[in-house]
Design an enzyme around this catalytic site. Structure first.
Site, PDB file in Angstrom:
ATOM      1  N   LYS A  67      -6.110  -0.272  10.908  1.00 39.01           N
ATOM      2  CA  LYS A  67      -6.005  -0.815   9.538  1.00 39.01           C
ATOM      3  C   LYS A  67      -6.419  -2.273   9.535  1.00 39.01           C
ATOM      4  O   LYS A  67      -7.187  -2.707   8.678  1.00 39.01           O
ATOM      5  CB  LYS A  67      -4.565  -0.690   9.013  1.00 39.01           C
ATOM      6  CG  LYS A  67      -4.229   0.690   8.494  1.00 39.01           C
ATOM      7  CD  LYS A  67      -2.750   0.831   8.207  1.00 39.01           C
ATOM      8  CE  LYS A  67      -2.392   2.298   8.045  1.00 39.01           C
ATOM      9  NZ  LYS A  67      -0.998   2.591   8.188  1.00 39.01           N
ATOM     10  N   GLN A 111       4.643   0.704   7.843  1.00 42.72           N
ATOM     11  CA  GLN A 111       4.246   1.901   8.583  1.00 42.72           C
ATOM     12  C   GLN A 111       5.447   2.832   8.763  1.00 42.72           C
ATOM     13  O   GLN A 111       6.513   2.408   9.202  1.00 42.72           O
ATOM     14  CB  GLN A 111       3.662   1.479   9.946  1.00 42.72           C
ATOM     15  CG  GLN A 111       3.117   2.628  10.774  1.00 42.72           C
ATOM     16  CD  GLN A 111       1.879   3.288  10.174  1.00 42.72           C
ATOM     17  OE1 GLN A 111       1.093   2.651   9.483  1.00 42.72           O
ATOM     18  NE2 GLN A 111       1.719   4.576  10.413  1.00 42.72           N
ATOM     19  N   ASP A 134       0.645   1.961  -0.783  1.00 44.04           N
ATOM     20  CA  ASP A 134       0.858   3.349  -0.360  1.00 44.04           C
ATOM     21  C   ASP A 134       1.201   4.239  -1.548  1.00 44.04           C
ATOM     22  O   ASP A 134       1.103   5.463  -1.457  1.00 44.04           O
ATOM     23  CB  ASP A 134       2.057   3.410   0.607  1.00 44.04           C
ATOM     24  CG  ASP A 134       1.646   3.500   2.059  1.00 44.04           C
ATOM     25  OD1 ASP A 134       0.594   4.083   2.344  1.00 44.04           O
ATOM     26  OD2 ASP A 134       2.403   2.986   2.902  1.00 44.04           O
TER      27      ASP A 134
HETATM   28  N1  GUN Z   1       2.576   7.058   8.458  1.00 42.60           N
HETATM   29  C1  GUN Z   1       1.733   8.111   8.447  1.00 42.60           C
HETATM   30  N2  GUN Z   1       0.949   8.087   7.344  1.00 42.60           N
HETATM   31  C2  GUN Z   1       1.314   6.997   6.646  1.00 42.60           C
HETATM   32  C3  GUN Z   1       0.858   6.431   5.427  1.00 42.60           C
HETATM   33  O1  GUN Z   1      -0.037   6.940   4.738  1.00 42.60           O
HETATM   34  N3  GUN Z   1       1.486   5.283   5.042  1.00 42.60           N
HETATM   35  C4  GUN Z   1       2.488   4.716   5.772  1.00 42.60           C
HETATM   36  N4  GUN Z   1       3.048   3.611   5.298  1.00 42.60           N
HETATM   37  N5  GUN Z   1       2.924   5.229   6.919  1.00 42.60           N
HETATM   38  C5  GUN Z   1       2.338   6.346   7.341  1.00 42.60           C
END
Ligand code: GUN
Length: 312
Positions: A67, A111, A134
């Site tokens: 990311k 996350q 998100d």
């Molecule tokens: N963990 C796995 N997929 C995601 C996601 O799309 N967003 C977040 N914040 N954590 C994750």
């Protein structure tokens, strides 16, 4: 008696179109980078994305590293907060409050999953809704269900972009979403409804999953069980989007090795489906691309800029 579907040999001369998520994601990222350049040049705004990682889960660390890299490559600012797995909820909330108040940060992502001592929903709802890139907070969940505004969760949004590219018109199509998670299944259902699909959501208690699958023109698999959905469960010509990213151990001459497997048994499904995403290289790359897209939308909203004005 007619031969049952499961005993019919697959037509191995048929091969589905392979949905190339890497190529689509690269196009989305290129468009984001172009918009970021316009935002900086015309408005003096550089979108900023903050990611909070709690603990040191290897898969989460890889996601967070990717990311950060892709955020910077798109010309945006990347902020990372790393906290120990033992962090107290109050300290995590303090960090979120700091980022909520920071005007250089337009998007915040915590996350998931979080360690047991943390109340995940309380953390998600502490995010300022306009920075919740998100789209998991209560406000954005409600907006997705009842309005057409708000932040849309990145993985389902990525699936939708692939469907629009590879299927085209979605109206009236019979869609099955396998999995009812807050991260993927439920928002996917909302997005498909918004596109006028006839949507069914199946889950671990669904009685005859194979039969449900066979009715679907569009099948989204997001249940986290490697190879669960077999080729003879799939309607011939259907579009299959596999969200599953499961680590499995496979034998090799040098001993067992790990590989990624989707929720769909690709080797049998590829001879029945009309189009299918591979794992890896399908949905996965779309998630971060959509996260960057959401960050640009958030930066625009926070600076009263119409995102449509950035289009080429
Ligand atoms: N963990 C796995 N997929 C995601 C996601 O799309 N967003 C977040 N914040 N954590 C994750």
């Amino acid at each position: 008696m007619p031969e049952s579907r499961s005993s019919m040999a697959p037509d191995t001369s048929h091969r589905a179109r392979i949905i190339d998520g890497r190529a689509t994601a690269a196009r989305v990222r290129a468009e984001v980078a172009r918009q970021v350049a316009v935002l900086a040049g015309r408005h003096g705004v550089t979108p900023g994305l903050a990611v909070i990682l709690v603990g040191a889960d290897p898969a989460s660390k890889i996601y967070v590293r990717n990311k950060g890299k892709q955020t910077r490559e798109a010309g945006m600012r990347s902020f990372e907060t790393l906290l120990p797995a033992s962090v107290a909820q109050a300290e995590l909330l303090d960090n979120i409050a700091r980022l909520n108040a920071d005007t250089a940060v337009h998007g915040i992502l915590v996350q998931l999953p979080l360690p047991r001592q943390i109340d995940e929903l309380a953390i998600i709802d502490a995010l300022a809704p306009h920075k919740d890139v998100d789209g998991f907070s209560m406000i954005n969940t409600g907006l997705l269900a009842a309005r057409s505004s708000g932040m849309v969760p990145c993985t389902p949004l990525g699936c939708l972009l692939l469907l629009k590219e590879y299927v085209g018109a979605l109206s009236g199509q019979r869609a099955l979403v396998v999995g009812r998670s807050n991260l993927v299944g439920k928002p996917m259902m909302q997005l498909l409804l918004r596109e006028h699909c006839t949507v069914t959501v199946a889950h671990s208690r669904t009685r005859d999953l194979a039969e449900e699958c066979r009715r679907a023109d569009i099948l989204i698999a997001a249940i986290g069980k490697p190879g669960l959905i077999k080729g003879d469960w799939i309607r011939p010509g259907a579009t299959v989007i596999d969200v599953g990213i499961n680590r499995i151990s496979v034998p090799s001459p040098d001993g067992p090795r790990e590989k990624l497997a989707g929720d769909v048994d690709f080797d049998t499904a590829v001879h029945v489906a009309g189009a299918i995403t591979p794992v890896p290289g399908g949905v996965g790359p779309m998630t971060i691309a959509c996260l960057l897209k959401n960050t640009v939308i958030a930066a625009c909203a926070q600076n009263h800029i119409d995102p449509g004005s950035l289009s080429g």
